[in-house]
Design an enzyme around this catalytic site. Structure first.
Site, short mmCIF file in Angstrom:
data_model
loop_
_atom_site.label_atom_id
_atom_site.label_comp_id
_atom_site.label_asym_id
_atom_site.label_seq_id
_atom_site.Cartn_x
_atom_site.Cartn_y
_atom_site.Cartn_z
N GLY A 155 0.83 -1.19 0.00
CA GLY A 155 0.00 0.00 0.00
C GLY A 155 0.87 1.25 0.00
N ILE A 157 2.43 2.80 2.48
CA ILE A 157 3.67 2.66 3.25
C ILE A 157 4.58 1.63 2.60
CG2 ILE A 157 4.63 1.90 5.47
CD1 ILE A 157 2.18 3.15 6.81
N SER A 176 0.55 -9.71 -1.26
CA SER A 176 -0.68 -9.61 -0.47
C SER A 176 -1.73 -10.36 -1.25
CB SER A 176 -1.10 -8.16 -0.23
OG SER A 176 -1.54 -7.56 -1.43
N ARG A 177 -2.85 -10.64 -0.62
CA ARG A 177 -3.86 -11.47 -1.29
C ARG A 177 -4.38 -10.83 -2.57
NH1 ARG A 177 -5.12 -12.96 4.19
NH2 ARG A 177 -5.11 -15.23 4.43
N THR A 236 6.27 -3.07 11.72
CA THR A 236 5.87 -1.75 12.19
C THR A 236 4.38 -1.53 11.94
OG1 THR A 236 6.48 -0.80 10.04
CG2 THR A 236 8.15 -0.75 11.79
N ARG A 238 1.02 -4.02 12.82
CA ARG A 238 0.27 -4.41 14.01
C ARG A 238 0.80 -5.75 14.50
NH1 ARG A 238 -0.71 0.07 13.85
NH2 ARG A 238 -2.71 1.20 13.99
N GLU A 267 0.54 -2.95 24.99
CA GLU A 267 1.33 -1.72 25.05
C GLU A 267 0.81 -0.82 26.16
OE1 GLU A 267 1.49 0.16 21.21
OE2 GLU A 267 2.16 -1.64 20.19
N HIS A 286 6.68 1.63 19.95
CA HIS A 286 5.65 2.08 19.00
C HIS A 286 5.85 3.55 18.62
CE1 HIS A 286 1.30 1.11 17.56
NE2 HIS A 286 2.00 1.76 16.65
#
Length: 319
Positions: A155, A157, A176-177, A236, A238, A267, A286
């Site tokens: 995407g 990023i 990715s799918r 970076t 999830r 966190e 994070h």
């Protein structure tokens, strides 16, 4: 009575200095809270009298159970335009308007490369030894040029991370799918036929997927065993995209060379958590989105959101 506004999880104590809050000075009583909450009861005790809450990303979740206990809440603002920890349906049922802010994609890209470079060149190990008067040069760095960078997700990023990998002279492959060879080619990279192909062929694997039902636990023990013992995993995005017990086992038993992590299943990370001490882990608290430019945008737009809400014309609503 002047409505109260709580700015949550202001860990660094900078929220009020990152924006001009003066337009609200006569209309809203604004206060900040710096400490993370340990329970839903703590959240209710701290903000139960607030009509407006400004949340920082997903640091404090707002599930249906919590929203039901905040009858005064009318406006909930989150940094970013997506927050999986807010139950939007429950918010609507309780008459809570949820709004967001813009969020820049460059900071997490930059942090991804900080982790990759830190792992590749053993930056923390060598710096610690230098400061302690230890051995001069004790490690051999891993090369980037000519090596393969595997991206799970291409995407906004992931595409930016890919460009930097290409600039380093890396062979960049993505999966990715829904990724097509044509879309990958537009970004100058190859599309892996399968996730397994990417894992088996990459020297560095970096995660840039959105967490959802199809991506939760995407990398489990079987997938991690497919990686090379000389390869590194960087996450970076999830934490839940990677099965955490499997990751701990992979790091302890050296299935992979190491991991660069900026996201965790809990966190702040508990003080006794093994990820704090494993020698092949480069972990950060994070920090992906935590930059001055992002914070200035978050809080200035939060002020704008509050002003618009009070005027009866909410903006940047999440649906």
């Amino acid at each position: 009575m002047t409505p109260r506004c709580a700015v949550l999880d202001d860990y660094q104590g900078v929220a009020l200095s990152m924006a001009d809050w003066s337009p609200l000075s006569d209309a809203v009583d604004v206060h900040t809270l710096r400490q993370p909450f340990r329970s839903e009861d703590e959240v209710v005790a701290a903000i139960g009298d607030c009509e407006i809450v400004v949340a920082m990303r997903e640091r404090t979740p707002f599930p249906a159970s919590l929203l039901a206990r905040l009858p005064r809440l009318r406006l909930l603002i989150t940094s970013g335009m997506r927050n999986a920890s807010i139950d939007l349906d429950a918010a609507a049922r309780h008459g809570v308007t949820v709004c967001g802010t813009a969020s820049n994609t460059e900071p997490p890209v930059e942090l991804t490369w900080a982790l990759i470079l830190g792992l590749a060149r053993n930056v923390v190990t060598e710096n610690t030894a230098l400061r302690a008067g230890g051995p001069w040069q004790s490690t051999l760095g891993a090369d980037l040029h000519g090596r393969t960078l595997g991206l799970l997700g291409l995407g906004k990023i992931g595409t930016r991370v890919a460009r930097i990998g290409l600039a380093f002279g890396m062979d960049v492959v993505a999966w990715s799918r829904n990724l097509t060879p044509e879309r990958a080619a537009e970004a100058g990279v190859r599309a892996a036929t399968t996730k397994e192909e990417l894992l088996e062929s990459s020297d560095f694997v970096s995660v840039h997927l959105v967490l959802g039902e199809r991506t939760r636990g995407l990398l489990g023990a079987g997938e991690l065993r497919r990686m090379r013992p000389t390869s590194y995993l960087v996450n970076t995005s999830r934490a839940a995209i990677v099965d955490q017990p499997a990751l701990l086992q992979a790091l302890r038993e050296n299935w992979i060379a190491g991991a660069g992590l900026d996201v965790f299943d809990q966190e702040p990370l508990p003080a006794d958590h093994p990820l704090r001490t494993l020698p092949n882990v480069l972990a950060l608290p994070h920090l992906g989105y935590v930059t001055r430019r992002n914070y200035e945008g978050y809080f200035q737009q939060a002020v704008e959101n509050i002003t618009a809400f009070l005027a009866g014309t909410p903006i940047r609503q999440l649906h």
